[in-house]
Scaffold this active site. Sequence first.
Site, PDB file in Angstrom:
ATOM      1  N   ASP A 185      23.082  -5.448  -2.399  1.00  0.00           N
ATOM      2  CA  ASP A 185      22.868  -6.052  -1.526  1.00  0.00           C
ATOM      3  C   ASP A 185      21.018  -6.221  -1.886  1.00  0.00           C
ATOM      4  O   ASP A 185      20.288  -5.345  -1.547  1.00  0.00           O
ATOM      5  CB  ASP A 185      22.626  -5.608   0.012  1.00  0.00           C
ATOM      6  N   HIS A 186      20.705  -7.360  -2.515  1.00  0.00           N
ATOM      7  CA  HIS A 186      19.393  -7.294  -3.377  1.00  0.00           C
ATOM      8  C   HIS A 186      18.261  -6.859  -2.221  1.00  0.00           C
ATOM      9  O   HIS A 186      17.134  -6.510  -2.733  1.00  0.00           O
ATOM     10  CB  HIS A 186      19.161  -8.482  -4.157  1.00  0.00           C
ATOM     11  N   ASP A 243      25.942 -15.584   4.959  1.00  0.00           N
ATOM     12  CA  ASP A 243      24.870 -15.412   3.988  1.00  0.00           C
ATOM     13  C   ASP A 243      23.651 -14.689   4.065  1.00  0.00           C
ATOM     14  O   ASP A 243      23.370 -13.794   3.254  1.00  0.00           O
ATOM     15  CB  ASP A 243      24.287 -16.963   3.985  1.00  0.00           C
ATOM     16  N   HIS A 248      21.949  -8.911   4.503  1.00  0.00           N
ATOM     17  CA  HIS A 248      20.487  -8.252   4.344  1.00  0.00           C
ATOM     18  C   HIS A 248      20.077  -7.981   5.708  1.00  0.00           C
ATOM     19  O   HIS A 248      19.336  -6.897   6.077  1.00  0.00           O
ATOM     20  CB  HIS A 248      19.733  -9.528   3.829  1.00  0.00           C
TER      21      HIS A 248
HETATM   22  C1  BG6 Z   1      20.577 -14.792  -0.890  1.00  0.00           C
HETATM   23  C2  BG6 Z   1      21.369 -15.787  -0.114  1.00  0.00           C
HETATM   24  O1  BG6 Z   1      21.400 -13.634  -0.617  1.00  0.00           O
HETATM   25  O2  BG6 Z   1      19.373 -14.407  -0.404  1.00  0.00           O
HETATM   26  C3  BG6 Z   1      20.291 -16.970   0.093  1.00  0.00           C
HETATM   27  O3  BG6 Z   1      22.508 -15.971  -0.549  1.00  0.00           O
HETATM   28  C4  BG6 Z   1      18.802 -16.601   0.534  1.00  0.00           C
HETATM   29  O4  BG6 Z   1      20.784 -18.032   0.630  1.00  0.00           O
HETATM   30  C5  BG6 Z   1      18.291 -15.470  -0.369  1.00  0.00           C
HETATM   31  O5  BG6 Z   1      18.026 -17.761   0.091  1.00  0.00           O
HETATM   32  C6  BG6 Z   1      16.971 -14.918   0.314  1.00  0.00           C
HETATM   33  O6  BG6 Z   1      16.509 -13.981  -0.609  1.00  0.00           O
HETATM   34  P1  BG6 Z   1      15.167 -13.786  -0.791  1.00  0.00           P
HETATM   35  O7  BG6 Z   1      14.923 -12.349  -1.890  1.00  0.00           O
HETATM   36  O8  BG6 Z   1      14.396 -15.001  -1.448  1.00  0.00           O
HETATM   37  O9  BG6 Z   1      14.638 -13.276   0.387  1.00  0.00           O
END
Ligand code: BG6
Length: 504
Positions: A185-186, A243, A248
Amino acid sequence: METIAPSQASIFVIFGGTGDLNRRKLVPALYNLFLDDCMPSKFSIIGTGRSTLSDEEFRQKLLDGINKFSRSGKADPEKWKTFSSNIFYQVSHVSDTEAYKEFGKRIQRHEKEWNQKACVIYYMAVSPNFFPVIAENIAKSGLANDPEHCRIVVEKPFGNDLESSKSLNKLLTGIFTEEQIYRIDHYLGKETVQNIMAFRFANSLFEPLWNRNYIEHVQISVTEQLGVESRGDYYDNAGALRDMVQNHILQLLCLIAMEPPGSFSADEVRSRKVDVLRAMRKFTPEDIRHSAVRGQYAKGWIEGEEVVGYRQEDKVDPKSNTETFAAIKFFVDNWRWQGVPFYLRTGKRLHQSSSIVTIQFRDVPHYIFPPEAIESWQQNRLIISIQPEMSIRMQVQAKKPGLDMLLNTVEMVFDYKSSYTSYTPEAYETLLLDTMIGDQTLFMRGDQVEAAWELLMPILTTWANKKSMSFPNYSADSWGPELAEALIAKDGFHWFALPLNGKK
Ligand code: BG6
């Protein structure tokens, strides 16, 4: 910077080697780790995909990606030469068992050359329908026989609902041990997200206040200006709940709501987060009507450019019922949080790209100042800004300088830009380094993923079964549907946003 390069040789086998994620995120992150001396002295990156490419052609594509997307800017030719001599390409199809034998041979060749065993990290940067076949073929080809030297990284989405996430967990844990599985989960790798734990548990100041006695409500707002871009086919089957919320945003909520773990070990931290998910109030159909709002964007203007509505996006069903916005009120039913609402909202094509967590404290129990002393009055707020601004702000009441007692709201700000001169690593740098070192703290455990799905299933099912008659219900560049304002306004609150570049 102190180097923390893994001592053990590492080999990345990246499925989806020619894909966007590898070019934009994974290889730029590995290259930046290399620049920071955080790669092991022996490493290799084997990209694989269906296109026929030579090693050189593959390297060139990755170099273009680095030049475009790396936080460190264009690659230094000398450094790139050394780094890229460790990159290889193998054409393959995920279901072709011969290809896996070839991976095995390559791994053995590297280990022989380096004269040491390597930790092999299989990275699934592909569409989720390929996860099972890849995992099974890794097992069938004997590549998973040595658990000490083999890890698998699974990108999101981890399943499409509770049932599919359970079967994926079952399949993976039939092949690998939980310690070998790294569910990404980045958000958890983001510097500001990691800092939530530091802030809460490395200071004694907050813990006594961190509960229902002092906190009135919590808001988590993750808004994006971007639309679905080129991912219409994926997104139309996912929507904002799958998503963003299932992963997140619920992870952010867990970091805010969790009990102090006994130690900073991966399992302690993750167990405390599961406790939160399990304590969250289950939704009844009645709750969903009152506590969950969905939206879908219509056309509009963003930063002076006309943008199409969601249903007109490429690879999106023109009658789509998919939500591009969700706002939900959650409760965590335990001693610490009973009765404290947690409002979450997220959406695409909104007015601002910004992720903030706001903790609003209760008002003072008694006003001692006369009404004329109050120039402005606001309950104390702690605002954790995750991106793009990286800051923590404490908003308090203070006396305005002057001969009179006049009160207004001021901010105590911890801002990364002015507090630190060092760079901020990208989330994927932290996470890829952790996969090499073997630290699972910032990855999702199987039970966490399932608990998050379980919580959202009633809303997912209700929304899927009942088409929204009002879609599209918000225009691009707005803050989402009006009902999202009403959701929080009926409790006497409103959504907070930080002014960015002077724009509210
Ligand atoms: C991803 C989603 O996991 O996270 C995207 O699939 C989203 O739809 C993105 O735009 C948002 O990540 P960040 O790091 O740009 O906030």
